[in-house]
Design a protein around this motif. Structure first.
Motif, PDB file in Angstrom:
ATOM      1  N   ILE A  63      38.760  41.436  56.181  1.00  0.00           N
ATOM      2  CA  ILE A  63      38.737  41.998  54.827  1.00  0.00           C
ATOM      3  C   ILE A  63      37.601  41.362  54.019  1.00  0.00           C
ATOM      4  N   THR A  64      36.978  42.210  53.215  1.00  0.00           N
ATOM      5  CA  THR A  64      35.885  41.718  52.358  1.00  0.00           C
ATOM      6  C   THR A  64      36.045  42.277  50.951  1.00  0.00           C
ATOM      7  N   GLY A  65      35.967  41.393  50.000  1.00  0.00           N
ATOM      8  CA  GLY A  65      36.000  41.787  48.586  1.00  0.00           C
ATOM      9  C   GLY A  65      37.257  42.543  48.193  1.00  0.00           C
ATOM     10  N   LEU A  66      38.382  42.205  48.822  1.00  0.00           N
ATOM     11  CA  LEU A  66      39.623  42.957  48.580  1.00  0.00           C
ATOM     12  C   LEU A  66      40.278  42.518  47.262  1.00  0.00           C
ATOM     13  N   SER A  67      40.424  43.474  46.358  1.00  0.00           N
ATOM     14  CA  SER A  67      41.089  43.194  45.073  1.00  0.00           C
ATOM     15  C   SER A  67      42.176  44.238  44.863  1.00  0.00           C
ATOM     16  N   HIS A  68      43.195  43.864  44.101  1.00  0.00           N
ATOM     17  CA  HIS A  68      44.255  44.833  43.797  1.00  0.00           C
ATOM     18  C   HIS A  68      44.896  44.490  42.461  1.00  0.00           C
ATOM     19  N   SER A  69      45.148  45.531  41.661  1.00  0.00           N
ATOM     20  CA  SER A  69      45.768  45.315  40.343  1.00  0.00           C
ATOM     21  C   SER A  69      46.977  46.206  40.179  1.00  0.00           C
ATOM     22  N   GLY A  75      48.309  47.703  37.022  1.00  0.00           N
ATOM     23  CA  GLY A  75      48.007  47.827  35.593  1.00  0.00           C
ATOM     24  C   GLY A  75      47.022  46.741  35.184  1.00  0.00           C
ATOM     25  N   GLU A  76      47.408  45.947  34.218  1.00  0.00           N
ATOM     26  CA  GLU A  76      46.531  44.883  33.710  1.00  0.00           C
ATOM     27  C   GLU A  76      46.523  43.667  34.636  1.00  0.00           C
ATOM     28  N   ARG A  77      47.629  43.500  35.367  1.00  0.00           N
ATOM     29  CA  ARG A  77      47.780  42.271  36.142  1.00  0.00           C
ATOM     30  C   ARG A  77      47.043  42.371  37.479  1.00  0.00           C
ATOM     31  N   GLN A  78      46.166  41.394  37.712  1.00  0.00           N
ATOM     32  CA  GLN A  78      45.424  41.405  38.957  1.00  0.00           C
ATOM     33  C   GLN A  78      46.169  40.579  40.004  1.00  0.00           C
ATOM     34  N   ALA A  79      46.603  41.227  41.055  1.00  0.00           N
ATOM     35  CA  ALA A  79      47.423  40.557  42.066  1.00  0.00           C
ATOM     36  C   ALA A  79      46.572  39.914  43.154  1.00  0.00           C
ATOM     37  N   LEU A  80      45.402  40.512  43.442  1.00  0.00           N
ATOM     38  CA  LEU A  80      44.479  39.943  44.436  1.00  0.00           C
ATOM     39  C   LEU A  80      43.074  39.969  43.867  1.00  0.00           C
ATOM     40  N   LYS A  81      42.361  38.844  44.059  1.00  0.00           N
ATOM     41  CA  LYS A  81      41.032  38.746  43.455  1.00  0.00           C
ATOM     42  C   LYS A  81      39.975  38.527  44.531  1.00  0.00           C
ATOM     43  N   SER A  82      39.317  39.572  44.915  1.00  0.00           N
ATOM     44  CA  SER A  82      38.158  39.541  45.809  1.00  0.00           C
ATOM     45  C   SER A  82      38.330  38.613  47.021  1.00  0.00           C
ATOM     46  N   LEU A  83      39.214  39.012  47.894  1.00  0.00           N
ATOM     47  CA  LEU A  83      39.511  38.194  49.081  1.00  0.00           C
ATOM     48  C   LEU A  83      38.567  38.534  50.243  1.00  0.00           C
ATOM     49  N   ASP A  84      38.105  37.498  50.946  1.00  0.00           N
ATOM     50  CA  ASP A  84      37.322  37.683  52.170  1.00  0.00           C
ATOM     51  C   ASP A  84      37.940  36.827  53.259  1.00  0.00           C
ATOM     52  N   LEU A 135      50.935  50.449  53.496  1.00  0.00           N
ATOM     53  CA  LEU A 135      51.955  51.008  52.602  1.00  0.00           C
ATOM     54  C   LEU A 135      51.339  51.468  51.284  1.00  0.00           C
ATOM     55  N   ILE A 136      50.373  50.707  50.800  1.00  0.00           N
ATOM     56  CA  ILE A 136      49.702  51.106  49.550  1.00  0.00           C
ATOM     57  C   ILE A 136      48.194  51.217  49.802  1.00  0.00           C
ATOM     58  N   PRO A 137      47.535  52.122  49.078  1.00  0.00           N
ATOM     59  CA  PRO A 137      46.105  52.336  49.334  1.00  0.00           C
ATOM     60  C   PRO A 137      45.235  51.215  48.746  1.00  0.00           C
ATOM     61  N   ILE A 138      44.085  51.017  49.373  1.00  0.00           N
ATOM     62  CA  ILE A 138      43.138  49.997  48.884  1.00  0.00           C
ATOM     63  C   ILE A 138      42.461  50.502  47.611  1.00  0.00           C
ATOM     64  N   GLN A 139      42.460  49.648  46.587  1.00  0.00           N
ATOM     65  CA  GLN A 139      41.801  50.018  45.325  1.00  0.00           C
ATOM     66  C   GLN A 139      40.326  49.611  45.336  1.00  0.00           C
ATOM     67  N   GLN A 140      40.085  48.379  45.819  1.00  0.00           N
ATOM     68  CA  GLN A 140      38.721  47.860  45.768  1.00  0.00           C
ATOM     69  C   GLN A 140      38.494  46.945  46.962  1.00  0.00           C
ATOM     70  N   GLY A 141      37.298  47.021  47.549  1.00  0.00           N
ATOM     71  CA  GLY A 141      36.979  46.191  48.705  1.00  0.00           C
ATOM     72  C   GLY A 141      37.192  46.956  50.001  1.00  0.00           C
ATOM     73  N   ASN A 142      37.002  46.248  51.122  1.00  0.00           N
ATOM     74  CA  ASN A 142      37.114  46.886  52.433  1.00  0.00           C
ATOM     75  C   ASN A 142      38.024  46.090  53.343  1.00  0.00           C
ATOM     76  N   GLY A 143      38.629  46.791  54.284  1.00  0.00           N
ATOM     77  CA  GLY A 143      39.455  46.106  55.267  1.00  0.00           C
ATOM     78  C   GLY A 143      39.440  46.878  56.566  1.00  0.00           C
ATOM     79  N   THR A 144      39.448  46.155  57.689  1.00  0.00           N
ATOM     80  CA  THR A 144      39.575  46.820  58.978  1.00  0.00           C
ATOM     81  C   THR A 144      40.638  46.112  59.797  1.00  0.00           C
ATOM     82  N   ILE A 145      41.323  46.878  60.643  1.00  0.00           N
ATOM     83  CA  ILE A 145      42.266  46.319  61.603  1.00  0.00           C
ATOM     84  C   ILE A 145      41.842  46.830  62.971  1.00  0.00           C
ATOM     85  N   PHE A 146      41.536  45.912  63.875  1.00  0.00           N
ATOM     86  CA  PHE A 146      40.953  46.244  65.178  1.00  0.00           C
ATOM     87  C   PHE A 146      39.762  47.192  65.002  1.00  0.00           C
ATOM     88  N   GLY A 147      38.975  46.932  63.997  1.00  0.00           N
ATOM     89  CA  GLY A 147      37.776  47.721  63.770  1.00  0.00           C
ATOM     90  C   GLY A 147      38.017  49.066  63.110  1.00  0.00           C
TER      91      GLY A 147
END
Lengths: 313, 281
Positions: free
Chosen positions: A9-15, A17-26, A55-67
């Motif tokens: 995962i690169t630059g993965l963020s998730h909010s 509403g106002e609350r940011q639950a994940l902040k740019s994870l790599d 279960l939930i869609p990616i809002q920001q950033g990228n992720g791969t599983i087995f490519g």
């Protein structure tokens, strides 16, 4: 092409509403390792788990599983991953066998193949004699085994588990880890979230999450080694004053954590002796310990592991 | 080892829908209170209202003609059984979500429409079985049902059940609690049934009627459930028994009920197909 990375995962963020639950994870998780996301409740583990399990869609950033891309190839990913949720996903009105068979049908596993896999899993998990019992009659530990059987019926190469030990007694927890170690030996990548420090110790590598940030990422041994030889904790009446004095005379990195003076040092016994010599008359209690993952957490975040939760309560 | 090239069994929409449908049926019959609730209450209503209102219900000025209220009310009760079963079946979505079962379905490699189909088909088949059990009571009247009209009746009940279960699914999908669903049931589903000609006939639009009767006529006429009830009535009774009751033609009933089911099912698939953060409330 051989893929050695199970999850990337690169630059993965998730909010929410106002609350940011994940902040740019790599981060990258290797094929075949047991990987733990460690953090207090509210640290972002469950959000990350929901993103990785599609279960939930990616809002920001990228992720791969087995490519495979998490944003575009969910169906292909779903065929390759097993998911065990924290909240039970069993139908209590169905038997153990019925639960497994329904799950198998969702993954296209039927007929002789299903029977062979079901028998194998029930034997391996020690619940073969419970196959025809309604799951509502089973104990928490046995239900978790059925959850594992459900998660593994389609023989995924990656198993995701959200807080797998929650609600389990020590015996059931040991059984769980015995099974997870069998899976690891069979080459299955295991990714779990946990708020239990001793559980994270069992993983090959861990990522510590705090308030949506990735604060540490390495093997448990390397993380412990990264914060020095040992940790000294001192109980005194006026910790702030003692910290000031220690900082000027002995160690600049002393701090107050949870009402106690805390410092990491290379040579623990020597520092302990000097502290007792200098401040022995004021010290109520003093402990010297090898660093734990909690010490790593405190050093990286500046607060205790459970602090946020206690304050929230 | 190439992880992406591992052989994976192909998942099938129909297999997934079938297994979810079967789960609904097994669950239903293992919860005896649900069976009693969905079948017992309408039968009780039918007997109490049917006998209690018998003397005040006259379709014709000549008492010897027309139907008794028990007979008139029978098709309405049949549709009420479908409605109650549909409600119970769709409330189970809220339970599935709350109890955690739904999450494992949502991350399975199946289209969401397979999940909807399984749920709706399961609920509809349960409703149909209960409807047919109740239909056996029609033997108490001297109703002359040919094989053709019996097949027609069962088919119409099934299509109506599909429509009502899909409607229930649409309402329940985003709902967090069963209490919320009860409010919707009282505000929307029960009035839909009451205004379907199930309990009292649709007032005729012709003649000298007041504006309130005219409004009622059109409310009932645009209500799709009216056509389910009327279809059942047409298939059960001959034209002579329906004198004085505004009843749409059978073909119209089929078309409206079919469209109602198709539209509601499509809406259920569409509403469940949107993968959003709020899927796990």
């Amino acid at each position: 092409m051989t893929i050695r990375t199970a999850i990337s995962i690169t630059g993965l963020s998730h909010s929410y509403g106002e609350r940011q639950a994940l902040k740019s994870l790599d981060l990258d998780i290797r094929v075949g390792e047991v990987f733990a996301f460690l953090g207090p409740n509210g640290g972002g583990k469950t959000t990350l788990f929901r993103l990785l399990s599609t279960l939930i869609p990616i809002q920001q950033g990228n992720g791969t599983i087995f490519g495979l891309d998490l944003s575009r190839q969910q169906t292909d990913i779903r065929r390759r991953i097993g998911v065990v949720f924290q909240a039970p996903s069993l139908d209590k009105k169905l038997t153990v066998s019925e639960n497994i068979r329904h799950q198998a049908a969702l993954y296209g596993v039927t007929g002789a193949d299903l029977r062979r896999r079901e028998t194998g899993l029930l034997d391996q998990l020690g619940i073969a004699d419970r196959a025809n019992e309604l799951t509502e009659t089973l104990s928490g530990g046995l239900r978790r085994r059925v959850e594992l059987a459900k998660g593994m019926i389609h023989q995924p190469r990656l198993l995701l588990l959200d807080e797998p030990s929650t609600g389990l007694d020590p015996g059931a927890r040991a059984d769980l880890w015995q099974y997870l170690n069998q899976l690891r030996a069979a080459g299955v990548t295991i990714v779990l979230t946990t708020h239990l420090l001793d559980e994270a110790e069992r993983a090959d590598r861990i990522a510590i999450l705090d308030q949506g940030n990735l604060v540490a990422f390495d093997t448990p041994d390397n993380l412990r080694d990264s914060i020095g030889g040992s940790t000294i904790t001192i109980a005194v009446d006026d910790p702030e004053r003692l910290v000031r004095e220690i900082k000027t005379q002995l160690a600049p990195e002393a701090s107050v954590v949870d009402g106690r003076v805390r410092l990491e040092c290379e040579d623990g016994p020597d520092a302990l002796a000097r502290l007792l010599q200098e401040f022995g008359d004021r010290i109520q209690a003093i402990t010297l310990a090898k660093p734990t993952l909690e010490d790593v957490f405190i050093q990286k975040t500046g607060h205790r592991f459970w602090q946020d939760r206690e304050e929230a309560a | 080892m190439n992880e992406t090239a591992l052989p994976q069994p192909r998942t099938s929409t129909w297999l997934a829908a079938r297994t979810l449908c079967w789960r609904e049926i097994v669950r239903f019959f293992r919860q005896r209170n649900r069976v009693i609730g969905a079948l017992g209450q309408p039968i009780l209503f039918w007997l109490l209202f049917g006998t209690g209102l018998a003397r005040s219900f006259r379709l014709s000025s000549d008492a010897s003609e027309g139907q008794s209220f028990l007979e008139y009310y029978f098709p309405g009760t049949l549709v009420l059984i479908l409605l109650f079963t549909a409600i119970f079946a769709t409330i189970s979505i809220i339970e599935d979500r709350r109890e955690g079962f739904l999450q494992s379905v949502l991350v399975a490699p199946i289209p969401r429409s397979a999940m909807v189909l399984g749920k709706v088909l399961g609920g509809s088949l349960i409703a149909l079985v209960q409807g047919v059990v109740f239909l056996a009571l029609a033997l108490l009247f001297e109703v002359d049902l040919s094989i053709a009209s019996l097949i027609g009746l069962v088919t119409l009940l099934f299509v109506s059940a599909l429509a009502l279960t899909s409607l229930g699914f649409v309402l329940a999908w985003r709902m967090e609690s069963t209490q919320g669903f009860h409010a919707i049931m009282n505000l929307l589903l029960m009035p839909m049934w009451l205004l379907s000609g199930a309990f009292f006939p649709v007032p005729p639009a012709a003649g000298t009627i007041g504006w309130s009767q005219l409004a009622l006529h059109w409310c009932m006429r645009i209500n799709p459930v009216t056509y389910c009830v009327a279809g059942v009535r047409r298939l059960m009774y001959d034209d002579a028994a329906l004198i004085g009751i505004w009843t749409p033609q059978l073909a119209t009933c089929w078309i409206v009920t079919g469209c109602f089911a198709g539209l509601m099912f499509a809406l259920a698939c569409w509403i469940a197909g949107k993968r959003v953060t709020g899927d796990m409330l």
